[in-house]
Each structure stands twice: as C-alpha cells, then as structure tokens.
Design a protein around this motif. Structure first.
Motif, PDB file in Angstrom:
ATOM      1  N   SER B 122      -9.550   7.203  -5.595  1.00 24.49           N
ATOM      2  CA  SER B 122      -8.717   6.868  -4.428  1.00 24.49           C
ATOM      3  C   SER B 122      -7.846   5.647  -4.717  1.00 24.49           C
ATOM      4  O   SER B 122      -6.711   5.572  -4.247  1.00 24.49           O
ATOM      5  N   ALA B 123      -8.364   4.702  -5.488  1.00 25.51           N
ATOM      6  CA  ALA B 123      -7.556   3.523  -5.838  1.00 25.51           C
ATOM      7  C   ALA B 123      -6.403   3.919  -6.760  1.00 25.51           C
ATOM      8  O   ALA B 123      -5.274   3.443  -6.607  1.00 25.51           O
ATOM      9  N   CYS B 124      -6.688   4.797  -7.710  1.00 31.53           N
ATOM     10  CA  CYS B 124      -5.632   5.226  -8.641  1.00 31.53           C
ATOM     11  C   CYS B 124      -4.530   5.960  -7.893  1.00 31.53           C
ATOM     12  O   CYS B 124      -3.339   5.706  -8.099  1.00 31.53           O
ATOM     13  N   LEU B 125      -4.937   6.869  -7.009  1.00 33.73           N
ATOM     14  CA  LEU B 125      -3.943   7.650  -6.269  1.00 33.73           C
ATOM     15  C   LEU B 125      -3.258   6.789  -5.202  1.00 33.73           C
ATOM     16  O   LEU B 125      -2.043   6.880  -5.005  1.00 33.73           O
ATOM     17  N   GLY B 126      -4.030   5.945  -4.531  1.00 31.70           N
ATOM     18  CA  GLY B 126      -3.482   5.103  -3.475  1.00 31.70           C
ATOM     19  C   GLY B 126      -2.489   4.077  -3.994  1.00 31.70           C
ATOM     20  O   GLY B 126      -1.539   3.704  -3.307  1.00 31.70           O
ATOM     21  N   LEU B 127      -2.710   3.606  -5.198  1.00 31.17           N
ATOM     22  CA  LEU B 127      -1.809   2.602  -5.776  1.00 31.17           C
ATOM     23  C   LEU B 127      -0.715   3.232  -6.636  1.00 31.17           C
ATOM     24  O   LEU B 127       0.195   2.540  -7.089  1.00 31.17           O
ATOM     25  N   VAL B 188      -5.502   2.297   0.987  1.00 33.72           N
ATOM     26  CA  VAL B 188      -4.117   2.213   1.458  1.00 33.72           C
ATOM     27  C   VAL B 188      -3.372   1.138   0.669  1.00 33.72           C
ATOM     28  O   VAL B 188      -3.962   0.140   0.251  1.00 33.72           O
ATOM     29  N   ALA B 189      -2.088   1.368   0.469  1.00 33.84           N
ATOM     30  CA  ALA B 189      -1.279   0.373  -0.227  1.00 33.84           C
ATOM     31  C   ALA B 189       0.126   0.338   0.365  1.00 33.84           C
ATOM     32  O   ALA B 189       0.720   1.378   0.648  1.00 33.84           O
ATOM     33  N   ASP B 190       0.601  -0.897   0.551  1.00 31.00           N
ATOM     34  CA  ASP B 190       2.005  -1.112   0.869  1.00 31.00           C
ATOM     35  C   ASP B 190       2.650  -1.446  -0.474  1.00 31.00           C
ATOM     36  O   ASP B 190       2.495  -2.548  -0.994  1.00 31.00           O
ATOM     37  N   THR B 191       3.329  -0.454  -1.038  1.00 35.82           N
ATOM     38  CA  THR B 191       3.768  -0.600  -2.428  1.00 35.82           C
ATOM     39  C   THR B 191       5.063  -1.387  -2.562  1.00 35.82           C
ATOM     40  O   THR B 191       5.461  -1.746  -3.664  1.00 35.82           O
ATOM     41  N   GLY B 192       5.728  -1.619  -1.445  1.00 33.15           N
ATOM     42  CA  GLY B 192       7.058  -2.226  -1.513  1.00 33.15           C
ATOM     43  C   GLY B 192       8.128  -1.154  -1.446  1.00 33.15           C
ATOM     44  O   GLY B 192       9.252  -1.396  -1.021  1.00 33.15           O
ATOM     45  N   SER B 193       7.771   0.067  -1.868  1.00 32.70           N
ATOM     46  CA  SER B 193       8.707   1.184  -1.703  1.00 32.70           C
ATOM     47  C   SER B 193       7.992   2.318  -0.972  1.00 32.70           C
ATOM     48  O   SER B 193       8.028   3.471  -1.365  1.00 32.70           O
ATOM     49  N   GLY B 194       7.283   1.950   0.091  1.00 33.58           N
ATOM     50  CA  GLY B 194       6.600   2.944   0.908  1.00 33.58           C
ATOM     51  C   GLY B 194       5.101   2.737   0.929  1.00 33.58           C
ATOM     52  O   GLY B 194       4.554   2.000   0.110  1.00 33.58           O
ATOM     53  N   ALA B 195       4.472   3.407   1.884  1.00 32.10           N
ATOM     54  CA  ALA B 195       3.018   3.292   2.026  1.00 32.10           C
ATOM     55  C   ALA B 195       2.354   4.492   1.374  1.00 32.10           C
ATOM     56  O   ALA B 195       2.878   5.601   1.403  1.00 32.10           O
ATOM     57  N   ARG B 196       1.210   4.234   0.762  1.00 31.94           N
ATOM     58  CA  ARG B 196       0.406   5.323   0.194  1.00 31.94           C
ATOM     59  C   ARG B 196      -0.998   5.230   0.771  1.00 31.94           C
ATOM     60  O   ARG B 196      -1.495   4.132   1.026  1.00 31.94           O
ATOM     61  N   THR B 200     -10.934   9.733  -0.395  1.00 31.00           N
ATOM     62  CA  THR B 200     -12.015  10.313  -1.207  1.00 31.00           C
ATOM     63  C   THR B 200     -13.181  10.674  -0.291  1.00 31.00           C
ATOM     64  O   THR B 200     -13.230  10.238   0.858  1.00 31.00           O
ATOM     65  N   GLY B 201     -14.075  11.490  -0.792  1.00 30.95           N
ATOM     66  CA  GLY B 201     -15.273  11.841  -0.031  1.00 30.95           C
ATOM     67  C   GLY B 201     -15.111  13.048   0.877  1.00 30.95           C
ATOM     68  O   GLY B 201     -16.073  13.487   1.499  1.00 30.95           O
ATOM     69  N   ALA B 202     -13.893  13.582   0.953  1.00 37.88           N
ATOM     70  CA  ALA B 202     -13.636  14.672   1.905  1.00 37.88           C
ATOM     71  C   ALA B 202     -14.146  16.026   1.399  1.00 37.88           C
ATOM     72  O   ALA B 202     -14.204  16.983   2.156  1.00 37.88           O
ATOM     73  N   GLY B 203     -14.500  16.090   0.126  1.00 41.78           N
ATOM     74  CA  GLY B 203     -15.180  17.297  -0.344  1.00 41.78           C
ATOM     75  C   GLY B 203     -14.483  18.079  -1.437  1.00 41.78           C
ATOM     76  O   GLY B 203     -15.124  18.611  -2.330  1.00 41.78           O
ATOM     77  N   HIS B 204     -13.149  18.151  -1.376  1.00 39.67           N
ATOM     78  CA  HIS B 204     -12.448  18.969  -2.369  1.00 39.67           C
ATOM     79  C   HIS B 204     -11.783  18.144  -3.467  1.00 39.67           C
ATOM     80  O   HIS B 204     -11.050  18.669  -4.296  1.00 39.67           O
ATOM     81  N   GLY B 205     -11.977  16.837  -3.432  1.00 42.89           N
ATOM     82  CA  GLY B 205     -11.319  15.971  -4.407  1.00 42.89           C
ATOM     83  C   GLY B 205     -10.320  15.064  -3.694  1.00 42.89           C
ATOM     84  O   GLY B 205      -9.867  15.356  -2.581  1.00 42.89           O
ATOM     85  N   VAL B 206      -9.990  13.978  -4.369  1.00 39.25           N
ATOM     86  CA  VAL B 206      -9.127  12.954  -3.770  1.00 39.25           C
ATOM     87  C   VAL B 206      -7.754  13.550  -3.428  1.00 39.25           C
ATOM     88  O   VAL B 206      -7.244  14.420  -4.124  1.00 39.25           O
ATOM     89  N   PHE B 207      -7.170  13.075  -2.296  1.00 39.62           N
ATOM     90  CA  PHE B 207      -5.829  13.564  -1.914  1.00 39.62           C
ATOM     91  C   PHE B 207      -5.108  12.494  -1.107  1.00 39.62           C
ATOM     92  O   PHE B 207      -5.742  11.559  -0.605  1.00 39.62           O
TER      93      PHE B 207
END
Lengths: 154, 262
Positions: B122-127, B188-196, B200-207
């Motif tokens: 989740s950190a990799c995808l969120g960031l 969650v991340a405020d990337t400077g060019s949008g929010a992401r 995780t934990g929802a069952g089918h893999g991170v999204f």
C-alpha cells in the motif's frame, strides 16, 4: 549435508544440518539446549525467541544453515556466576510466569526490548513490544510488571 | 517441511543464475512468510536461494528515498532519513508483525510476495514508488498485479524501492485482532501533483481507491471524505468481515490516515 558452526552462549558449536533444519531444531536437538521452546507451528507465539547477533528473532522461523557463523544467545546463556540475569530475577520476583513455557522467549524478548529502547519503559510500550510473545496463563499483568522492574535493574 | 537444496549466492547475478538453473526454486529474503508457508506445506520449493549474503540493505535520501530490497522492517522503522522524508513509511514499518519478525523481514521480500494483507504494497502504490529489479524499473502501478502476484518475471529479483518524496503522507490500518494483519489499511499521499490512496487487506490485492482519491483532490483533509462511499468491487468478504464492512472501513481508515499525514 552442509556443516555449520556458530557461537552459542559464547561457546563454539558445530554440526551437520539439512537445508530445512530450523535454527530452533539445531539449538534443541543438535546442541541439546532445550530452554528455547517451540510453542506453536505458525511463527506466532515467540516461545522460541533467541538473540542472533544481538537481535531477537524467532528461531522457529529461521534456517540453521543460513546462520553459519552467527552468535546466538539463548535463555541458558543469561545467568552468570550462578546469578540470574536481572530480567530473569524480575520475572521470579513479580510472578511473571505460571507454567513457564513462554518464559524463555519472554525474557529474551524483554532484554532485546531494553537493548533497543532503554531501561525506562512505559506499560504501553511493553505491551506493544510483547506483541510477538503469547502467554496463555498469566493474563500478562505480572509479565508487564516484571519487564518494567527487570528493565530498570539492567 | 519438505527438504530443499540451499543456495547462498554472494551476488545478484549469481542469484539470478541459480534461479534460472532451478525452475522450481524460490528466493528467500527474511523468510518470515516463506518459512511459515513451507512449514504448513503451502510451499515446497526444490531449491531455496537465500538472498541474505547479498548484504543489500540500507537507505539513501536525495531527490527521492531509495530503500534497498534487503533492508529489514526494523531498519526502515528506525532510519533517520526515512523518519525525516516519509514518516508514515517509518511508522508503517514499525507496525508490521512483531519486533522479532521486523528484525528479519525485508521490504523486498514483502513486495515480491504481495500478500493481499501486507502493509508495504500500500505504501508503494500510495506513494507511486518505482520498483528496481536486476533487469529494469517498474512503476508500482504496474508491479502489483493481484493476489500474491507481481510483474516480476521468472528469476527476476527486486533490488530496491524508490519512493518519490510526498508533500504529506499517512497510513492507518485496522488490524485483525488475531493475526494483526490489516483487515483494511489505507495509505494516502498528497504528492504535490494529486492525491493517491492505496488500500490493502481488502482481499484481492492492493488497489487504488478512486473514490477516496477523487474526494481528496478537492482538498487533502479528512473532512473531504465525509459521506464518501467506496464500492465493494475490489473488496472480499470472509469470516472476519463482510465485503460491505471492509468497504466501509476504507473510508474510516482513509480519514485516519489523512488526519495522521505528515
């Protein structure tokens, strides 16, 4: 079978292992140090925790062969000159055990906790840090008291 | 546990060679998931290629934060550069498993395994991280391809994870009371060019939760998430929680993550 050597509680030991031999099996069955316990088969209970190169690890979730050359401390290596380690003494003084099965892992985990976080530990910190050590007897109350007292005396 | 041949290569090249020579081999990093799986008979590789001798650990901070694949959770949690650049990532690492697991488990092992309830994906995808391998660089958006699956080819090995530096980021998880794995975790991340926002934990893999990202685009605050409903498309139910309950938790955890964001 690969031959490995380690220093366990300050003594050089060696033996042949299979790839699948767990560190805890090497410690208990090859070296004969049975103070390190196996309480579950799922890497959850923490009864098997030992110090490897100074850090607490679950010896049931580590391959012996991967620890060739490591320095290992088990519960048998804590007392010195006939005197219990302060953390062991604190578990005794505070009734931090009933059946005692989880105690070797609890004591090692607690020493690791002090090594990382210092001697002045809050109850909240102790409870959080003991997340990987399960006790089915005490309800943890006296274990937490023991860790607090033992930490202060280390 | 079934027996296996053990290899301990000293270089990434040798590791890849060993993997190519043994098609049923598995890489092992910290072993904190693989060994329990092997003990239960859920995995029985012919060969274990232990990546421990690569000594591929450490963190470097420049215009991005690079964490080498063999860095343990304990090292990430206590690293001064991680705490400074992305405190949410240090906090996430500090709450994986327990102290003993954190002394062994590594970031590379976690993301290569891609457990649907693991924290790091989740950190990799969120960031919007980039995964470095022996062969190429893969965007996190392309790396995590579903339950326990990734874009890694046979024999490809993760060497590092590169995180762009966010303006702010936060992580909150609702741990399963027994396993302590995430029932739902939201990064969650405020990337400077949008929010992401990655779940995780929802069952089918991170999204990525588009509903959460859309709401945060209007303002990176918990108030922006009031009334936001996440659908159950990517969410599974099991004996621990229904899909509806987990979907509800996504908004709750997203709010907490935004509140905690630094």
């Amino acid at each position: 079978m690969p031959a490995i050597s380690m220093k366990v509680n300050g003594q050089a030991v060696c033996g042949e292992v299979e790839g699948r031999t767990l560190l805890v099996e090497f410690i208990r069955e090859k070296i004969g140090l049975t103070g390190t316990h196996v309480g579950c088969d799922t890497s959850q209970c923490g009864a098997c925790v030992v110090l490897v190169n100074g850090k607490a690890v679950k010896s049931c979730t580590a391959l012996a062969v991967a620890h060739d050359g490591a320095e290992v401390i088990t519960v048998e290596g804590l007392a010195a000159d006939g005197k219990l380690h302060p953390m062991q003494e604190a578990f005794k003084d505070n009734h931090g055990l009933q059946c005692g099965f989880c105690t070797p892992g609890m004591v090692i985990a607690s020493i690791d906790m002090v090594n990382r976080l210092g001697k002045n530990l809050s109850e909240e910190t102790i409870r959080h840090e003991l997340e990987g050590n399960i006790c089915r007897c005490t309800g943890y109350h006296n274990i937490v008291a023991a860790v607090k007292a033992g930490a202060a005396n280390m | 546990m079934e027996n296996f041949n053990y290899h301990r290569p000293a270089s990434v090249d040798d590791a890849v060679k060993a993997a190519k020579a043994h098609p049923e081999a598995k890489y092992m990093s910290g072993g904190q998931t693989l060994i329990p799986a092997m003990k239960q008979g859920l995995a029985a590789p012919s060969d274990i290629i232990d990546l421990g001798a690569l000594k591929n650990s450490g963190v470097s901070l420049g215009s991005s934060l690079v964490i080498k694949a063999g860095t343990t959770h304990a090292e990430v949690a206590s690293n001064a550069d991680v705490k400074k650049a992305i405190p949410a990532l240090a906090g996430l690492a500090a709450n994986i498993g327990d102290p003993h697991v954190r002394h062994k488990g590594t970031i590379g092992g976690s993301i290569a395994n891609n457990d649907p309830a693991a924290d790091y994906p989740s950190a990799c995808l969120g960031l919007g991280a980039t995964i470095h391998t022996n062969a190429r660089k893969i965007a996190a958006d392309d790396f995590f391809t579903g339950l326990f699956s990734t874009a890694l080819e046979e024999g490809e090995v993760v060497t590092a994870v590169e995180f762009p530096l966010p303006k702010k980021a936060g992580y909150a998880k609702f741990p399963n009371p027994a396993s302590r794995y995430a029932m739902i975790g939201v990064f969650v991340a405020d990337t400077g060019s949008g929010a992401r926002a990655a779940v995780t934990g929802a069952g089918h893999g991170v999204f990525r939760a588009k509903e959460i990202e859309g709401a945060l685009a209007k303002g990176f605050s918990a108030a922006s998430l009031n009334g936001v409903k996440v659908g159950t498309d990517n969410v599974a139910g099991d004996l621990h929680a229904s899909a509806e309950y987990r979907a509800h938790l996504i908004t709750v955890m997203a709010k907490r993550a935004v509140d905690a964001a630094k």
